[in-house]
Design a protein around this motif. Structure first.
Motif, PDB file in Angstrom:
ATOM      1  N   GLU A 103     -13.292  -6.676   4.782  1.00 27.52           N
ATOM      2  CA  GLU A 103     -12.256  -6.194   5.703  1.00 27.52           C
ATOM      3  C   GLU A 103     -10.854  -6.680   5.325  1.00 27.52           C
ATOM      4  O   GLU A 103      -9.895  -5.920   5.375  1.00 27.52           O
ATOM      5  N   GLN A 104     -10.755  -7.964   4.980  1.00 30.76           N
ATOM      6  CA  GLN A 104      -9.470  -8.523   4.585  1.00 30.76           C
ATOM      7  C   GLN A 104      -8.933  -7.813   3.332  1.00 30.76           C
ATOM      8  O   GLN A 104      -7.744  -7.501   3.245  1.00 30.76           O
ATOM      9  N   THR A 122      -7.592  -4.442   4.347  1.00 31.83           N
ATOM     10  CA  THR A 122      -6.276  -4.581   5.002  1.00 31.83           C
ATOM     11  C   THR A 122      -5.181  -4.763   3.958  1.00 31.83           C
ATOM     12  O   THR A 122      -4.125  -4.121   4.016  1.00 31.83           O
ATOM     13  N   GLU A 123      -5.439  -5.637   2.991  1.00 28.39           N
ATOM     14  CA  GLU A 123      -4.421  -5.898   1.958  1.00 28.39           C
ATOM     15  C   GLU A 123      -4.182  -4.677   1.072  1.00 28.39           C
ATOM     16  O   GLU A 123      -3.036  -4.365   0.733  1.00 28.39           O
ATOM     17  N   CYS A 144      -4.555  -1.597   1.962  1.00 27.71           N
ATOM     18  CA  CYS A 144      -3.821  -0.601   2.758  1.00 27.71           C
ATOM     19  C   CYS A 144      -2.336  -0.951   2.850  1.00 27.71           C
ATOM     20  O   CYS A 144      -1.481  -0.055   2.867  1.00 27.71           O
ATOM     21  N   GLU A 145      -2.023  -2.229   2.875  1.00 28.76           N
ATOM     22  CA  GLU A 145      -0.608  -2.645   2.859  1.00 28.76           C
ATOM     23  C   GLU A 145       0.080  -2.181   1.576  1.00 28.76           C
ATOM     24  O   GLU A 145       1.213  -1.695   1.596  1.00 28.76           O
TER      25      GLU A 145
END
Lengths: 217, 217
Positions: free
Chosen positions: B119-120, B123-124, B126-127
């Motif tokens: 998940e982390q 998230t990264e 997607c940033e």
């Protein structure tokens, strides 16, 4: 209209010093904005929103980030003493070595100190040092750039000046004159170039910083 | 004497394809040497002794490694359709984004798949995708390069073509038209450029490769 050149910087950073050496080589006057990395300025965040890192060069209001991108920009914009070779092949070779230093060499060296001298890390760092030692031996010249410093020498400023202070701070030695005679000679020549010497941060400041960083203060 | 241009390559590599697109843009004929990475040729080891990696371009006997270094060399040596902007500031901006893609974007994307969708990591990634989405929105042009592809588009070939096949192979989706409309449109435009389309590896080959690589085959 005179050029307005601003540099967002931290004096102790080898990446910032690459840009300062480039500007110094070209004889460009600039305004230095010293950043506090624990409390970054609104300007730094505005000018480098992607990485939020120093160095950032702002030339007539337009910002450029990433030290090697800035150094190439400085060479493109201001003529005079060249930083990159003019010949396309020699230019490519210089870019290859600059990339090697950033992508392979510096991370390998840092790993030695962040791992507190892990044996595998030392072996790998020595392999990278040997590659640069061989390159200097193959060239047979005073600098990576030949008779004068070029992009590769500037990119390797960390090796010439910072590494020795980290070695002293951590009491872990990687580079000796016996093992890497060409690197030792090159480093001595490099830090004694007038344009380099003028902008290097005081050694005792770096030493205090690295002693703190690596837990020896 | 005609130029002798050789490329040591693996057809499925996005880094190799950067060079092929650059050569294709310039209309340069070259001899392609397909490498077996499990059994690298003596030539590859000779021409790229530091990294021992593809791509390597050999031009009239002189070798150049590192895909972006090669692309800049191709642009330097062969005139015609430009790959880098001529304006120094625009050139620096292009180099900044190319470096961003190599140093930040591709590693962040890969981490999603090597971590099996952590998940982390998502998230990264997607940033990073959002940063490129915003850049395309800010530019408001068909390509990162404007009306035509430039260094940034070529560097981002992985995003345009490879990422979709890894998503399909792993059943982890990062890029949707809803979430990243500009990237989706750009990718479609990019892979449909004649000079790009001509050299892209067959999708089914990549799919099979990534299914094997990520344990879904």
């Amino acid at each position: 209209m005179a050029d307005e050149v601003k540099l967002y910087a931290v004096g102790g950073s080898p990446f910032v010093c690459r840009v300062k050496i480039a500007l110094n080589l070209k004889g460009i006057k600039y305004e230095n904005f010293e950043e506090d990395l624990d409390n970054k300025s609104a300007d730094l965040l505005k000018y480098n929103p992607v990485h939020k890192k120093i160095p950032v060069l702002v030339h007539n209001g337009k910002s450029i980030s990433e030290s090697l991108v800035i150094v190439e920009y400085v060479d493109d914009v201001w003529k005079g003493v060249p930083i990159l070779p003019q010949d396309p092949y020699e230019k490519a070779v210089a870019r290859f070595w600059a990339k090697f230093i950033d992508d392979k060499f510096i991370p390998a060296i840092f790993k030695v100190f962040t791992s507190n001298g892990d044996e595998q890390a030392i072996t790998e760092a020595c392999e990278q040092l040997q590659i640069l030692e061989n390159e200097l031996a193959n060239k047979g010249s005073k600098f990576f750039g030949g008779d004068n410093i070029n992009l590769v020498d500037i990119t390797a400023d960390f090796l010439a000046y910072w590494l020795g202070t980290i070695e002293e701070a951590t009491e872990i030695t990687l580079v000796s004159k016996d093992k890497y005679p060409k690197i030792t000679e090159w480093a001595d020549n490099f830090v004694n170039c007038q344009v380099v010497k003028e902008i290097l941060p005081p050694r005792e400041h770096l030493l205090a910083f690295f002693k703190k960083r690596f837990g020896k203060a």
